[in-house]
Write an enzyme that holds these catalytic residues in place. Structure first.
Site, PDB file in Angstrom:
ATOM      1  N   ARG A   1      48.701 -10.497 -25.014  1.00  0.00           N
ATOM      2  CA  ARG A   1      49.779  -9.755 -24.565  1.00  0.00           C
ATOM      3  C   ARG A   1      50.709  -9.196 -25.688  1.00  0.00           C
ATOM      4  O   ARG A   1      51.196 -10.437 -26.130  1.00  0.00           O
ATOM      5  CB  ARG A   1      50.703 -10.377 -23.259  1.00  0.00           C
ATOM      6  CG  ARG A   1      51.796  -9.393 -22.912  1.00  0.00           C
ATOM      7  CD  ARG A   1      52.228  -9.745 -21.400  1.00  0.00           C
ATOM      8  NE  ARG A   1      53.024 -11.043 -21.456  1.00  0.00           N
ATOM      9  CZ  ARG A   1      53.730 -11.553 -20.494  1.00  0.00           C
ATOM     10  NH1 ARG A   1      53.548 -11.084 -19.230  1.00  0.00           N
ATOM     11  NH2 ARG A   1      54.253 -12.842 -20.599  1.00  0.00           N
TER      12      ARG A   1
ATOM     13  N   ARG B   1      61.364 -20.274  -8.083  1.00  0.00           N
ATOM     14  CA  ARG B   1      60.195 -20.853  -9.102  1.00  0.00           C
ATOM     15  C   ARG B   1      60.244 -22.430  -8.715  1.00  0.00           C
ATOM     16  O   ARG B   1      59.652 -23.051  -9.274  1.00  0.00           O
ATOM     17  CB  ARG B   1      60.690 -20.637 -10.556  1.00  0.00           C
ATOM     18  CG  ARG B   1      59.763 -19.760 -11.178  1.00  0.00           C
ATOM     19  CD  ARG B   1      60.245 -19.617 -12.671  1.00  0.00           C
ATOM     20  NE  ARG B   1      59.241 -19.350 -13.410  1.00  0.00           N
ATOM     21  CZ  ARG B   1      58.961 -18.142 -13.861  1.00  0.00           C
ATOM     22  NH1 ARG B   1      59.525 -16.967 -13.356  1.00  0.00           N
ATOM     23  NH2 ARG B   1      57.980 -17.846 -15.008  1.00  0.00           N
TER      24      ARG B   1
ATOM     25  N   ARG C   1      55.939 -12.181 -27.179  1.00  0.00           N
ATOM     26  CA  ARG C   1      57.084 -12.624 -26.661  1.00  0.00           C
ATOM     27  C   ARG C   1      56.982 -14.122 -27.087  1.00  0.00           C
ATOM     28  O   ARG C   1      55.844 -14.732 -27.353  1.00  0.00           O
ATOM     29  CB  ARG C   1      57.074 -12.862 -25.165  1.00  0.00           C
ATOM     30  CG  ARG C   1      57.673 -11.701 -24.365  1.00  0.00           C
ATOM     31  CD  ARG C   1      57.380 -11.710 -22.990  1.00  0.00           C
ATOM     32  NE  ARG C   1      57.772 -13.079 -22.121  1.00  0.00           N
ATOM     33  CZ  ARG C   1      57.512 -13.149 -20.726  1.00  0.00           C
ATOM     34  NH1 ARG C   1      56.957 -12.104 -20.038  1.00  0.00           N
ATOM     35  NH2 ARG C   1      57.638 -14.207 -20.289  1.00  0.00           N
TER      36      ARG C   1
ATOM     37  N   ARG D   1      53.744 -23.846 -20.170  1.00  0.00           N
ATOM     38  CA  ARG D   1      54.366 -22.905 -19.056  1.00  0.00           C
ATOM     39  C   ARG D   1      53.486 -23.462 -17.751  1.00  0.00           C
ATOM     40  O   ARG D   1      54.009 -23.390 -16.407  1.00  0.00           O
ATOM     41  CB  ARG D   1      54.496 -21.473 -19.240  1.00  0.00           C
ATOM     42  CG  ARG D   1      55.420 -20.965 -20.202  1.00  0.00           C
ATOM     43  CD  ARG D   1      55.380 -19.823 -20.804  1.00  0.00           C
ATOM     44  NE  ARG D   1      55.484 -18.713 -19.958  1.00  0.00           N
ATOM     45  CZ  ARG D   1      55.126 -17.559 -20.194  1.00  0.00           C
ATOM     46  NH1 ARG D   1      54.580 -17.306 -21.447  1.00  0.00           N
ATOM     47  NH2 ARG D   1      55.187 -16.415 -19.346  1.00  0.00           N
TER      48      ARG D   1
ATOM     49  N   LYS E   1      52.025 -10.599 -11.759  1.00  0.00           N
ATOM     50  CA  LYS E   1      53.341 -10.303 -10.952  1.00  0.00           C
ATOM     51  C   LYS E   1      54.111  -9.026 -11.523  1.00  0.00           C
ATOM     52  O   LYS E   1      54.291  -8.089 -10.756  1.00  0.00           O
ATOM     53  CB  LYS E   1      54.209 -11.306 -11.046  1.00  0.00           C
ATOM     54  CG  LYS E   1      53.574 -12.691 -10.416  1.00  0.00           C
ATOM     55  CD  LYS E   1      54.515 -13.923 -10.469  1.00  0.00           C
ATOM     56  CE  LYS E   1      55.117 -14.182 -11.713  1.00  0.00           C
ATOM     57  NZ  LYS E   1      54.086 -14.800 -12.841  1.00  0.00           N
TER      58      LYS E   1
END
Ligand code: AP5
Length: 215
Positions: A127, A89, A160, A171, A14
């Site tokens: 990432r 969300r 992160r 998540r 996204k």
């Protein structure tokens, strides 16, 4: 007016697509995750409340998020449209957004990114992100410079806290329980456009452009 929502599980692309398409269409990219991370970095009251929840992979309360969005939508750049990245969300957030925009017709469309869970876990655990400008790197496909300084702004490139594998798995659980019902919600409002997010970035982007150009 172009008012789009980018919907999908964590790591489906996204943010990657929203950052480029926001520039292309001269729209603000409104990412509740980015707003919250900025608050955490600045140590504000909001940031203190949000940090623990974000680190565990949970969702910040609907009331807090709605307050942020209400304020953000009043800014001048949001008057010409927007791309929401990671908002809404929950069904409650979607309903509150409809109320703010005077009904679900206030949204042009919802781009729904579909990617398999194992690919998501692999993408997120590899990432790396610039803590200053937010540019994403990937230890496998696009490694950061050896000194871990961002090649664009020189900021520190970090992992992160919520990209550690156990948090990523949590998540996904939270996504399936709280956010996935939005797929049906927007389908029922005839607003959903599904894209296969496991295709190469440029192909995914072109499909979204073809869709956004209809509005
Ligand atoms: P947020 O920052 O919104 O995180 P997220 O939705 O979990 O999204 P990500 O940024 O992890 O993924 P993405 O889909 O943007 O993927 P990306 O493009 O980066 O939220 C963080 C936290 O804040 C939440 O957990 C929650 O606690 C809180 N929060 C935020 N909003 C909230 C709300 N509305 N309500 C309550 N709480 C909220 O891509 C991922 C990786 O894949 C990158 O490495 C990228 O290079 C790579 N990639 C992208 N596309 C491709 C492709 N096509 N092929 C191969 N690799 C690709």
């Amino acid at each position: 007016m172009k008012r789009f929502i980018f919907l999908g599980a964590p790591g489906t692309g996204k943010g990657t697509q929203a950052s480029v398409l926001a520039l292309k269409y001269d729209l603000p990219q409104i990412s509740t995750g980015d707003i919250l991370r900025k608050a955490v970095a600045e140590g504000t009251d909001l940031g203190k409340k949000a940090k623990q929840i974000m680190d565990s992979g949970g969702l910040v309360s609907d009331d807090i998020i709605l307050g942020l969005i209400e304020k953000r939508l009043q800014e001048p750049d949001a008057q010409k449209g927007f791309i929401f990245d990671g908002f809404p969300r929950t069904i409650k957030q979607a309903q509150d957004l409809d109320a703010l925009l005077s009904g679900a017709d206030g949204i042009s469309g919802v781009v729904y990114f579909q990617v398999d869970e194992e690919e998501i876990v692999q993408r997120l655990t590899s990432r790396r992100t610039c803590g200053q400008c937010g540019l994403n790197y990937n230890t496998i496909t696009d490694p950061p410079p050896a000194d871990f300084k961002c090649r664009v702004c020189g900021g520190a490139v970090i992992q992160r806290d919520d990209d550690k594998e156990s948090t990523v798995r949590n998540r996904m659980v939270v996504y399936n329980e709280k956010t996935a019902p939005l797929v049906k919600y927007y389908q029922d409002h005839d607003k959903l456009y599904a894209v296969d997010g496991s295709q190469p970035v440029e192909i995914v982007r072109q499909q979204i452009i073809d869709y956004m150009n209809r509005f």
